[in-house]
Design an enzyme around this catalytic site. Structure first.
Site, PDB file in Angstrom:
ATOM      1  CG  HIS A  83     120.883  -7.765  89.172  1.00 20.38           C
ATOM      2  ND1 HIS A  83     122.075  -8.117  88.599  1.00 20.38           N
ATOM      3  CD2 HIS A  83     119.997  -8.754  88.859  1.00 20.38           C
ATOM      4  CE1 HIS A  83     121.926  -9.292  87.982  1.00 20.38           C
ATOM      5  NE2 HIS A  83     120.674  -9.686  88.115  1.00 20.38           N
ATOM      6  CD  GLU A  86     123.896  -5.853  90.725  1.00 12.17           C
ATOM      7  OE1 GLU A  86     124.003  -7.020  91.155  1.00 12.17           O
ATOM      8  OE2 GLU A  86     123.955  -5.564  89.520  1.00 12.17           O
ATOM      9  CG  HIS A 190     124.901  -5.760  86.169  1.00 18.26           C
ATOM     10  ND1 HIS A 190     124.015  -6.677  86.651  1.00 18.26           N
ATOM     11  CD2 HIS A 190     124.629  -5.636  84.844  1.00 18.26           C
ATOM     12  CE1 HIS A 190     123.225  -7.103  85.674  1.00 18.26           C
ATOM     13  NE2 HIS A 190     123.589  -6.486  84.565  1.00 18.26           N
ATOM     14  CD  GLU A 281     129.014  -6.855  87.518  1.00 18.77           C
ATOM     15  OE1 GLU A 281     128.747  -6.264  88.590  1.00 18.77           O
ATOM     16  OE2 GLU A 281     128.294  -7.742  87.035  1.00 18.77           O
TER      17      GLU A 281
HETATM   18 ZN   LIG Z   1     123.942  -7.357  88.576  1.00 15.70          ZN
END
Ligand SMILES: [Zn+2]
Ligand SMILES: *[C@@H]1O[C@H](CO)[C@@H](O)[C@H](O)[C@H]1NC(C)=O
Ligand SMILES: *[C@@H]1O[C@H](CO)[C@@H](O)[C@H](O)[C@H]1NC(C)=O
Ligand SMILES: *[C@@H]1O[C@H](CO)[C@@H](O)[C@H](O)[C@H]1NC(C)=O
Ligand SMILES: *[C@@H]1O[C@H](CO)[C@@H](O)[C@H](O)[C@H]1NC(C)=O
Ligand SMILES: *[C@@H]1O[C@H](CO)[C@@H](O)[C@H](O)[C@H]1NC(C)=O
Length: 443
Positions: A83, A86, A190, A281
């Site tokens: 992404h 990110e 992420h 994350e």
């Molecule tokens: Zn992501």
């Protein structure tokens, strides 16, 4: 040997210290190329393909034999920035590269890791997205998707339903890459939350979705892997550091329990690439200010290193015939945790099975051989930088009348049609579904 240069090399680091700024494509390439030039004996830089806009998808490999696989040395990978908005993982992987190469031969732990592991590092899977971010902020931004506006973490084949999307060049490149190496362990970096999330991200009742989760037959290993990362990150392990986010006990969650998604990379790795992958994350804010980067490096450094070491849990070895010829494409699975697409030996006849300490029965199925069962006992984890080594020699078969065992391959999507249901205590909650609506732009 140029003595003056050698002497200088001892005094000066070979690559100027990496700063804590964001590195756009050009600066990132320059850094990676300098590393590859100045540390050519332990690194190898290559591009696995190009983005829609023609940017290279760089992978730097770190290892004692960086250019090719060696028997017994497992392949590990980190992939960040799929992404594009990110941004933290991207910079952390550049710092990880610097940390690994500058500590080789100095820090025994890093030296051992480099000796025993081939570490593939992809700082950005979505370079177009990263460059497309106009005004960085903490929430969803254009730049999450690739240049064609596809979310790359929804762009892989899905195990549980047909994912009818146009497959993007970045996704194609990764899928091809996964076939070229026997990856064993991986993480996908992420931002937008603080949690270590493990498969599955999608599911069916047979994997536990009626209980608001979706578990693999290797759930014990996945929980352990996610805890290994989260427990060394002082903020992630608290589980509640992001405002307006779900609380994650110990900073760990099953992907589906958090919210289901279709076409994710993590499930694809586990099902089709024989590679255990979790999703990390790493920051509540997707694209924090540069001043925060040293803080994130500090919080994640120990976790990033310790996680790589986990590629050495369990058992590994080669399968041979009675003439000591290695056998590729042989199914090697642990009894009661067989995979829907059976895990098979690579072209060197090697297998790698990630397992926690305990007793297991390994089931070896080769075309033309009788099924072969063998017991292994995995002892408590040592700091040995090697899984238990167990080579398997299949006995001479002679001329049997019965036909050879067929070699089942991966069934067509959707998989998991005929699996027995895994029943277990009910966990969540209506809350999950409410939170899901708010969180579809995270992992
Ligand atoms: Zn992501
Ligand atoms: C080593 O890295 C530096 C930058 O830190 C670069 O200027 C130099 O050209 C590199 N040396 C080689 C041999 O590539
Ligand atoms: C790592 O490998 C190098 C080169 O093969 C060897 O000299 C060294 O002793 C090894 N170090 C450790 C800690 O295994
Ligand atoms: C897949 O999508 C395309 C274009 O959106 C559509 O034409 C096609 O019918 C879809 N196929 C299936 C199996 O849903
Ligand atoms: C071993 O694996 C094969 C297929 O991979 C399967 O058909 C067989 O039932 C397994 N045997 C045992 C004892 O688990
Ligand atoms: C480390 O592991 C290897 C492979 O399982 C084994 O042969 C070796 O004896 C172990 N060494 C130590 C010190 O435990």
């Amino acid at each position: 040997m140029d003595f003056a240069r050698l002497w200088l090399g001892l005094l000066l680091p070979l690559v100027a210290a990496l700063d804590f700024n964001y590195h756009h494509q050009e600066a990132m390439e320059a850094f990676l190329k300098n590393v590859a030039n100045n540390y050519s004996s332990i690194t190898y830089l290559h591009s696995i393909g190009k983005s829609v806009k023609g940017r290279n998808l760089w992978v730097l490999i770190v290892g004692r034999f960086p250019k090719e696989h060696r028997i017994g040395i497992p392949e590990f990978k980190y992939v960040a920035n799929m992404h594009g908005d990110e941004s933290v993982g991207r910079e952390l992987l550049l710092h990880l590269i610097e940390y690994l190469i500058t500590n080789d031969g100095k820090d025994p732990e890093i030296t051992n890791l480099i000796n025993s592991t081939r570490i593939h590092i992809m700082p950005s899977m979505n370079p177009d997205g990263f460059e497309a971010v106009k005004k960085p902020d903490c929430y969803y931004n254009q730049g999450r998707e690739n240049y064609n506006q596809y979310d790359l973490n929804r762009n892989f084949p899905d195990a549980f339903e047909v994912n009818n999307v146009s497959r993007q060049p970045e996704t194609e490149a990764v899928m091809k890459w996964l076939q070229t190496e026997t990856f064993v362990l991986s993480a996908n970096l992420h931002g937008g939350a603080l949690v270590a999330s493990y498969p599955f991200d999608n599911g069916v009742p047979e994997t536990g979705t009626l209980h608001f989760r979706s578990l693999t037959p290797d759930d014990d290993v996945f929980q352990y892997l996610a805890h290994t990362y989260a427990s060394r990150n002082p903020n992630m392990k608290k589980g509640d550091q992001c405002k307006n986010s779900m609380k994650f006990p110990n900073g760990v969650t099953n992907g589906y329990s958090w919210y289901p998604l279709l076409g994710g990379m993590q499930d694809y790795n586990y099902i089709w690439a024989q590679c255990f992958e979790i999703t990390l994350e790493l920051s509540c804010c997707k694209y924090p200010r540069e001043e925060k980067l040293p803080f994130f490096w500090n919080d994640n450094k120990a976790s990033l290193i310790e996680y790589i070491k986990q590629v050495h849990i369990g058992v590994k070895g080669q399968v041979f015939n009675y003439n000591k010829v290695p056998l590729p494409n042989v199914i090697v699975e642990v009894q009661d945790r067989s995979h829907i697409c059976p895990y098979k030996t690579n072209k060197f006849g090697e297998y790698y099975l990630l397992l926690l300490p305990g007793s297991y029965v390994i089931n070896v199925t080769a075309v033309g051989y009788d099924p072969h069962l063998t017991k292994v006992v995995i002892l408590e984890k040592s700091q040995n930088f090697s899984a238990l080594k167990k080579d398997i020699i299949l006995p001479y078969r002679g001329q049997l009348d019965s036909g050879p065992v067929s070699n089942p391959s991966c069934p067509m999507v959707p998989l998991y049609r005929n699996l027995p249901s895994r029943s277990a205590a009910t966990k969540p909650s209506l809350f999950v579904f409410l939170v899901t609506v708010l969180h579809i732009f995270l992992k």
